[in-house]
Design a protein around this motif. Structure first.
Motif, PDB file in Angstrom:
ATOM      1  N   ARG A  97     111.841  57.136  43.691  1.00  0.00           N
ATOM      2  CA  ARG A  97     110.609  56.929  42.932  1.00  0.00           C
ATOM      3  C   ARG A  97     110.237  58.152  42.088  1.00  0.00           C
ATOM      4  NH1 ARG A  97     107.995  52.495  44.564  1.00  0.00           N
ATOM      5  NH2 ARG A  97     105.998  53.238  43.753  1.00  0.00           N
ATOM      6  N   THR A  98     111.160  59.095  41.955  1.00  0.00           N
ATOM      7  CA  THR A  98     110.881  60.262  41.122  1.00  0.00           C
ATOM      8  C   THR A  98     110.795  59.865  39.655  1.00  0.00           C
ATOM      9  OG1 THR A  98     113.256  60.729  41.103  1.00  0.00           O
ATOM     10  CG2 THR A  98     111.907  61.992  42.655  1.00  0.00           C
ATOM     11  N   SER A  99     110.139  60.700  38.898  1.00  0.00           N
ATOM     12  CA  SER A  99     109.971  60.419  37.473  1.00  0.00           C
ATOM     13  C   SER A  99     111.226  60.796  36.698  1.00  0.00           C
ATOM     14  CB  SER A  99     108.777  61.200  36.924  1.00  0.00           C
ATOM     15  OG  SER A  99     109.074  62.588  36.907  1.00  0.00           O
ATOM     16  N   ARG A 100     111.319  60.247  35.506  1.00  0.00           N
ATOM     17  CA  ARG A 100     112.418  60.597  34.610  1.00  0.00           C
ATOM     18  C   ARG A 100     112.416  62.109  34.348  1.00  0.00           C
ATOM     19  NH1 ARG A 100     114.489  57.328  29.967  1.00  0.00           N
ATOM     20  NH2 ARG A 100     112.839  55.894  30.573  1.00  0.00           N
ATOM     21  N   ALA A 101     111.249  62.682  34.136  1.00  0.00           N
ATOM     22  CA  ALA A 101     111.160  64.112  33.852  1.00  0.00           C
ATOM     23  C   ALA A 101     111.680  64.948  35.012  1.00  0.00           C
ATOM     24  CB  ALA A 101     109.715  64.493  33.538  1.00  0.00           C
ATOM     25  N   GLU A 102     111.358  64.536  36.219  1.00  0.00           N
ATOM     26  CA  GLU A 102     111.845  65.275  37.393  1.00  0.00           C
ATOM     27  C   GLU A 102     113.365  65.234  37.471  1.00  0.00           C
ATOM     28  OE1 GLU A 102     108.687  64.915  40.972  1.00  0.00           O
ATOM     29  OE2 GLU A 102     109.227  62.980  40.066  1.00  0.00           O
ATOM     30  N   ARG A 103     113.932  64.083  37.183  1.00  0.00           N
ATOM     31  CA  ARG A 103     115.385  63.968  37.276  1.00  0.00           C
ATOM     32  C   ARG A 103     116.096  64.656  36.115  1.00  0.00           C
ATOM     33  NH1 ARG A 103     115.709  58.591  36.861  1.00  0.00           N
ATOM     34  NH2 ARG A 103     113.564  58.078  37.416  1.00  0.00           N
ATOM     35  N   LEU A 104     115.463  64.707  34.959  1.00  0.00           N
ATOM     36  CA  LEU A 104     116.019  65.488  33.855  1.00  0.00           C
ATOM     37  C   LEU A 104     116.073  66.968  34.228  1.00  0.00           C
ATOM     38  CD1 LEU A 104     114.298  63.787  30.780  1.00  0.00           C
ATOM     39  CD2 LEU A 104     116.754  63.858  31.236  1.00  0.00           C
ATOM     40  N   ASP A 105     115.020  67.464  34.820  1.00  0.00           N
ATOM     41  CA  ASP A 105     115.005  68.862  35.259  1.00  0.00           C
ATOM     42  C   ASP A 105     116.078  69.117  36.299  1.00  0.00           C
ATOM     43  OD1 ASP A 105     112.901  69.435  33.571  1.00  0.00           O
ATOM     44  OD2 ASP A 105     111.354  69.317  35.136  1.00  0.00           O
ATOM     45  N   LEU A 123     119.886  59.679  30.070  1.00  0.00           N
ATOM     46  CA  LEU A 123     118.646  59.479  30.810  1.00  0.00           C
ATOM     47  C   LEU A 123     117.429  59.692  29.916  1.00  0.00           C
ATOM     48  CD1 LEU A 123     117.129  58.938  33.425  1.00  0.00           C
ATOM     49  CD2 LEU A 123     117.361  61.376  33.988  1.00  0.00           C
ATOM     50  N   ALA A 124     117.516  60.632  29.006  1.00  0.00           N
ATOM     51  CA  ALA A 124     116.367  60.919  28.138  1.00  0.00           C
ATOM     52  C   ALA A 124     115.944  59.701  27.336  1.00  0.00           C
ATOM     53  CB  ALA A 124     116.708  62.081  27.207  1.00  0.00           C
ATOM     54  N   ALA A 132     120.988  60.611  38.185  1.00  0.00           N
ATOM     55  CA  ALA A 132     120.094  60.390  37.049  1.00  0.00           C
ATOM     56  C   ALA A 132     119.174  59.191  37.252  1.00  0.00           C
ATOM     57  CB  ALA A 132     120.910  60.211  35.774  1.00  0.00           C
ATOM     58  N   VAL A 133     119.686  58.135  37.890  1.00  0.00           N
ATOM     59  CA  VAL A 133     118.856  56.936  38.036  1.00  0.00           C
ATOM     60  C   VAL A 133     118.047  56.933  39.321  1.00  0.00           C
ATOM     61  CG1 VAL A 133     120.440  55.572  36.624  1.00  0.00           C
ATOM     62  CG2 VAL A 133     120.668  55.513  39.121  1.00  0.00           C
ATOM     63  N   GLY A 134     118.296  57.902  40.239  1.00  0.00           N
ATOM     64  CA  GLY A 134     117.478  57.997  41.443  1.00  0.00           C
ATOM     65  C   GLY A 134     118.142  57.543  42.721  1.00  0.00           C
ATOM     66  N   CYS A 135     119.467  57.437  42.731  1.00  0.00           N
ATOM     67  CA  CYS A 135     120.171  57.082  43.964  1.00  0.00           C
ATOM     68  C   CYS A 135     120.358  58.313  44.851  1.00  0.00           C
ATOM     69  CB  CYS A 135     121.547  56.502  43.652  1.00  0.00           C
ATOM     70  SG  CYS A 135     121.515  54.903  42.829  1.00  0.00           S
ATOM     71  N   THR A 136     120.574  58.067  46.131  1.00  0.00           N
ATOM     72  CA  THR A 136     121.042  59.106  47.036  1.00  0.00           C
ATOM     73  C   THR A 136     122.468  58.773  47.419  1.00  0.00           C
ATOM     74  OG1 THR A 136     120.142  57.962  48.970  1.00  0.00           O
ATOM     75  CG2 THR A 136     118.717  59.571  47.881  1.00  0.00           C
ATOM     76  N   MET A 137     123.201  59.737  47.989  1.00  0.00           N
ATOM     77  CA  MET A 137     124.649  59.506  48.089  1.00  0.00           C
ATOM     78  C   MET A 137     125.294  60.251  49.243  1.00  0.00           C
ATOM     79  SD  MET A 137     125.061  61.553  44.551  1.00  0.00           S
ATOM     80  CE  MET A 137     123.382  61.035  44.191  1.00  0.00           C
ATOM     81  N   VAL A 138     126.440  59.699  49.671  1.00  0.00           N
ATOM     82  CA  VAL A 138     127.328  60.322  50.646  1.00  0.00           C
ATOM     83  C   VAL A 138     128.711  60.348  50.011  1.00  0.00           C
ATOM     84  CG1 VAL A 138     128.343  60.204  52.951  1.00  0.00           C
ATOM     85  CG2 VAL A 138     125.974  59.457  52.585  1.00  0.00           C
ATOM     86  N   LEU A 139     129.255  61.541  49.820  1.00  0.00           N
ATOM     87  CA  LEU A 139     130.545  61.711  49.164  1.00  0.00           C
ATOM     88  C   LEU A 139     131.638  62.048  50.165  1.00  0.00           C
ATOM     89  CD1 LEU A 139     132.410  62.265  46.634  1.00  0.00           C
ATOM     90  CD2 LEU A 139     131.586  64.629  46.753  1.00  0.00           C
ATOM     91  N   LYS A 140     132.763  61.327  50.062  1.00  0.00           N
ATOM     92  CA  LYS A 140     133.987  61.733  50.732  1.00  0.00           C
ATOM     93  C   LYS A 140     135.014  62.082  49.669  1.00  0.00           C
ATOM     94  CE  LYS A 140     137.797  59.784  51.886  1.00  0.00           C
ATOM     95  NZ  LYS A 140     138.766  60.928  51.741  1.00  0.00           N
ATOM     96  N   PRO A 141     135.222  63.382  49.421  1.00  0.00           N
ATOM     97  CA  PRO A 141     136.269  63.748  48.478  1.00  0.00           C
ATOM     98  C   PRO A 141     137.633  63.612  49.126  1.00  0.00           C
ATOM     99  CG  PRO A 141     135.315  65.723  49.422  1.00  0.00           C
ATOM    100  CD  PRO A 141     134.549  64.552  49.992  1.00  0.00           C
ATOM    101  N   SER A 142     138.679  63.742  48.333  1.00  0.00           N
ATOM    102  CA  SER A 142     140.028  63.699  48.889  1.00  0.00           C
ATOM    103  C   SER A 142     140.238  64.862  49.844  1.00  0.00           C
ATOM    104  CB  SER A 142     141.065  63.758  47.777  1.00  0.00           C
ATOM    105  OG  SER A 142     142.352  63.964  48.322  1.00  0.00           O
ATOM    106  N   GLU A 143     140.775  64.566  51.003  1.00  0.00           N
ATOM    107  CA  GLU A 143     141.102  65.622  51.955  1.00  0.00           C
ATOM    108  C   GLU A 143     142.287  66.457  51.489  1.00  0.00           C
ATOM    109  OE1 GLU A 143     143.466  62.009  53.412  1.00  0.00           O
ATOM    110  OE2 GLU A 143     141.651  62.469  52.254  1.00  0.00           O
ATOM    111  N   VAL A 144     143.049  65.945  50.525  1.00  0.00           N
ATOM    112  CA  VAL A 144     144.188  66.680  49.988  1.00  0.00           C
ATOM    113  C   VAL A 144     143.719  67.795  49.056  1.00  0.00           C
ATOM    114  CG1 VAL A 144     146.296  66.477  48.590  1.00  0.00           C
ATOM    115  CG2 VAL A 144     145.688  64.669  50.201  1.00  0.00           C
TER     116      VAL A 144
END
Length: 475
Positions: free
Chosen positions: A60-68, A118-119, A162-174
């Motif tokens: 629910r953050t604003s566009r301005a917050e995510r631009l920053d 996003l702007a 940019a759109v306000g998602c949260t995330m869990v990343l699994k990069p390559s273990e290699v």
């Protein structure tokens, strides 16, 4: 030695639930250059819970917050660009020049572009009395590969953030080192706790735990088609969105009116970039069959100019990423020879003078038919095959005769003719006359090359869900 034994969860570096480590190998030396911890379902659950809590406010953050926030992340990535380039060279063998001139700039470019998009992004519109709005989809699980490690992380994280998602990343273990530095940049930039989380591990443990987790709203996966199918199967019971960028076997049609010498040479050179480890590489070169002998000579001359060696030196090709990949490439080269294709250059074994490291001879096959394994399978190494065609209709048919449809290439002296052929190709991206990559152009494929698109504005919509609010306007 790099020892990255903690995961980044809820804004802190924390140890894994169960200690288990993996050695990271430098493909140029075959020596151990670090260790990472290998996670499991308990670590993923902890990260998903953090991401779910964070989404309540971050979504629910604003566009301005995510631009920053994008500005802050980009500034930290720029500050670490040399570290990132060195890590990419060490972890997956990209020549230092390529890492600095392509790998890192592409990663930074996705954040620069996300900020621009996003702007001006329009997420709301009315239809009569109904509001149609796009909202962040929620918690996104991201599984990324080793071949362009920073690029593939950035092209997912930037639009999702940019759109306000949260995330869990699994990069390559290699190739996990650049992901670690990326997470450090995220932390220093002040991204709110829980918005970005990183768990190292392999596909059967961490990847499967992300795909099956009911708290994950979407999985964005880049990798092989085989692994992508498994991700989709794992995700199906929870009916989450599955976004896939998978394999390719891209055709490069050199039309009869093209400058053959230039088109063949540039096609071979393009195939050798990143040691052939690009899913959109022009691996099937289609040439007029009447000019096959000329094409062979041009290809052989081009290969003779390709330097292979230590990625710390000014070379065109470094090693491929691992023993597993080296073995697979060698087997497919041997199969091409056994199937009767003409070996124009290269072949099995290491290049002369390179006795250690996962180096592959830059290889060209000619007189290839489209039913051969080297024309059907994604080799993912510095191997290009020359296939003859009698007329343009046959060239188009051969190009489309593949389970893949990620990219295609068309070379012609006539832009109108190139455009006409492009319109007939079943591929998600068609490059005319070796056009430069455009990070704003959607990237993704038809058929077994995946679902959805990355890069640019269309990527934003992959990470959003559509809501209709009826009666929003007074009748």
């Amino acid at each position: 030695m790099r020892n990255y034994l903690d995961f980044y969860i809820d804004g802190a570096w924390v140890p894994p639930a169960k200690p288990r480590t993996l050695e990271v190998i430098n493909p140029a030396t075959e020596g151990v250059v670090g260790q990472i911890s290998m996670g499991g379902a308990a670590d993923v659950d902890r990260a998903v819970q953090a991401a779910r809590r964070a989404f309540d406010s971050f979504g629910r953050t604003s566009r301005a917050e995510r631009l920053d926030l994008l500005d802050a992340v980009l500034a930290q990535l720029v500050a670490r660009k040399d570290d990132l380039a060195a890590a990419i060279t060490e972890e997956m063998g990209a020549p230092a020049g390529l890492a600095a001139a392509a790998h890192v700039p592409f990663g930074l470019g996705h954040f620069q572009l996300a900020r621009q998009i996003l702007a001006d992004l329009q997420t709301d519109r009315t239809m009569g009395t109904t509001l149609i709005t796009a909202e962040p989809i929620g918690v996104v699980g991201m599984i990324t590969p080793w071949n362009w490690p920073l690029n593939q992380i950035a092209c997912k994280v930037a639009p999702a953030l940019a759109v306000g998602c949260t995330m869990v990343l699994k990069p390559s273990e290699v190739a996990p080192f650049s992901a670690q530095i990326f997470a450090e940049a995220i932390h220093t930039a002040g991204v709110p706790h829980g918005v970005f989380n990183l768990i190292n591990g392999d596909g059967p443990s961490v990847g499967a735990a992300i795909s099956t987790h009911p708290g994950v709203d979407m999985v964005s996966f880049t990798g092989s088609t085989r692994a992508g199918v498994q991700v989709a199967c794992d995700a199906a019971p929870t009916v989450k969105r599955v976004h896939q960028e998978l394999g390719g076997k891209s055709a490069n049609i050199i039309l009869p009116d093209a400058d053959l010498a230039d088109a063949v040479a540039r096609g071979v050179e393009a195939m050798m970039v990143n040691s052939g480890q690009s899913c959109n590489a022009p691996s099937r070169m289609l040439v007029p069959i009447s000019r096959m002998e000329e094409a062979k000579a041009i290809a052989a001359q081009t290969i003779a100019q390709q330097t292979v060696g230590s990625p710390q030196e000014a070379v065109a090709l470094g090693p491929v990423v691992s023993q597993t990949q080296w073995d697979r490439i060698q087997a497919l080269i041997a199969q091409g020879m056994a199937e009767g294709a003409t070996l124009v250059a290269g072949g099995t074994g290491r290049p002369d003078g390179l006795d250690r490291g996962y180096y592959v001879k830059p290889t060209v096959f000619a007189d290839v038919t489209n039913d051969m394994a080297i024309a059907r399978e994604e080799i993912f190494g510095p191997v290009v095959v020359l296939i003859g065609y009698c007329n343009v209709d046959e060239a188009v048919a051969i190009a489309n005769d593949s389970v893949y449809g990620l990219a295609a290439y068309v070379q012609s002296a006539s832009l109108d003719q190139a455009r006409a052929v492009a319109s007939r190709l079943r591929a998600g991206q068609v490059l005319l006359n070796y056009a430069a990559l455009d990070l704003n152009a959607p990237f993704g494929g038809f058929k077994q090359s995946g679902n959805g698109r990355e890069w640019g504005e269309l990527a934003f919509h992959e990470f959003m869900e559509v809501k209709a609010v009826l009666g929003y306007e007074a009748a």
